[in-house]
Design a protein around this motif. Sequence first.
Motif, PDB file in Angstrom:
ATOM      1  N   ASN A  32      32.969 -15.558  13.902  1.00 23.95           N
ATOM      2  CA  ASN A  32      33.016 -14.339  14.689  1.00 23.95           C
ATOM      3  C   ASN A  32      32.825 -13.145  13.770  1.00 23.95           C
ATOM      4  OD1 ASN A  32      35.778 -13.033  13.929  1.00 23.95           O
ATOM      5  ND2 ASN A  32      36.294 -15.179  14.383  1.00 23.95           N
ATOM      6  N   PHE A  33      32.579 -12.017  14.365  1.00 21.84           N
ATOM      7  CA  PHE A  33      32.625 -10.792  13.596  1.00 21.84           C
ATOM      8  C   PHE A  33      33.389  -9.735  14.377  1.00 21.84           C
ATOM      9  CE2 PHE A  33      28.537 -10.766  15.781  1.00 21.84           C
ATOM     10  CZ  PHE A  33      28.390  -9.480  16.243  1.00 21.84           C
ATOM     11  N   THR A  57      29.950  -7.431   5.091  1.00 21.40           N
ATOM     12  CA  THR A  57      30.238  -6.175   5.780  1.00 21.40           C
ATOM     13  C   THR A  57      28.988  -5.346   5.976  1.00 21.40           C
ATOM     14  OG1 THR A  57      30.745  -5.067   3.682  1.00 21.40           O
ATOM     15  CG2 THR A  57      32.577  -6.088   4.869  1.00 21.40           C
ATOM     16  N   ASN A  58      29.084  -4.421   6.912  1.00 23.23           N
ATOM     17  CA  ASN A  58      28.021  -3.467   7.166  1.00 23.23           C
ATOM     18  C   ASN A  58      28.656  -2.153   7.584  1.00 23.23           C
ATOM     19  OD1 ASN A  58      25.172  -2.751   7.532  1.00 23.23           O
ATOM     20  ND2 ASN A  58      25.675  -2.645   9.705  1.00 23.23           N
ATOM     21  N   VAL A  63      29.503   6.859   6.828  1.00 21.47           N
ATOM     22  CA  VAL A  63      30.826   6.545   6.294  1.00 21.47           C
ATOM     23  C   VAL A  63      30.774   5.746   5.001  1.00 21.47           C
ATOM     24  CG1 VAL A  63      31.852   6.601   8.589  1.00 21.47           C
ATOM     25  CG2 VAL A  63      31.115   4.412   7.614  1.00 21.47           C
ATOM     26  N   LYS A  64      29.599   5.341   4.557  1.00 18.62           N
ATOM     27  CA  LYS A  64      29.489   4.560   3.326  1.00 18.62           C
ATOM     28  C   LYS A  64      30.094   5.315   2.149  1.00 18.62           C
ATOM     29  CE  LYS A  64      25.490   1.622   4.331  1.00 18.62           C
ATOM     30  NZ  LYS A  64      24.083   1.307   3.986  1.00 18.62           N
ATOM     31  N   GLY A  65      30.863   4.597   1.359  1.00 17.92           N
ATOM     32  CA  GLY A  65      31.534   5.194   0.218  1.00 17.92           C
ATOM     33  C   GLY A  65      32.893   5.759   0.535  1.00 17.92           C
ATOM     34  N   ILE A  69      36.088  -1.838   5.287  1.00 17.88           N
ATOM     35  CA  ILE A  69      36.578  -2.741   6.308  1.00 17.88           C
ATOM     36  C   ILE A  69      36.948  -4.067   5.652  1.00 17.88           C
ATOM     37  CG2 ILE A  69      34.272  -3.601   6.934  1.00 17.88           C
ATOM     38  CD1 ILE A  69      35.297  -3.754   9.854  1.00 17.88           C
ATOM     39  N   SER A  70      38.047  -4.641   6.076  1.00 26.41           N
ATOM     40  CA  SER A  70      38.507  -5.909   5.539  1.00 26.41           C
ATOM     41  C   SER A  70      39.192  -6.690   6.649  1.00 26.41           C
ATOM     42  CB  SER A  70      39.463  -5.698   4.360  1.00 26.41           C
ATOM     43  OG  SER A  70      40.614  -4.976   4.760  1.00 26.41           O
ATOM     44  N   ARG A  71      39.433  -7.964   6.393  1.00 26.56           N
ATOM     45  CA  ARG A  71      40.102  -8.768   7.404  1.00 26.56           C
ATOM     46  C   ARG A  71      41.011  -9.791   6.770  1.00 26.56           C
ATOM     47  NH1 ARG A  71      35.745 -11.345  11.174  1.00 26.56           N
ATOM     48  NH2 ARG A  71      37.549 -12.540  11.945  1.00 26.56           N
TER      49      ARG A  71
END
Length: 116
Positions: A32-33, A57-58, A63-65, A69-71
């Motif tokens: 899943n994502f 991740t994408n 918002v890059k930098g 996001i983590s899980r």
Amino acid sequence: QVQLVESGGGLVQAGGSLRLSCAASGTIFSFNFMGWYRQAPGKQRELVATIINGGATNYADSVKGRVTISRDNAKNTVYLQMNSLKPEDTAVYYCYYRRLGGETYWGQGTQVTVSS
């Protein structure tokens, strides 16, 4: 089949940080994502970040930098660490869960307000 509970939103000054959490419960598939969309007042909903169960991740260019996001697969929880926040980050942030088969579930949304 899947319930998503979001937390961590609030009011923060520009340059500050927030950490959003999204806990999934129910029938969680191995592949899943998950990720976050956001919707600012008067604007269309836009993708912020995604992460698959394997960790890839994408991020949106805006918002890059500044966002990570983590899980935690053991807890079925996704985190969105947001740093160096800007007023334009103000929006309702919606967590989502998507199965390989294409089924998508949404959280209730959490408000993020960044003041200048």
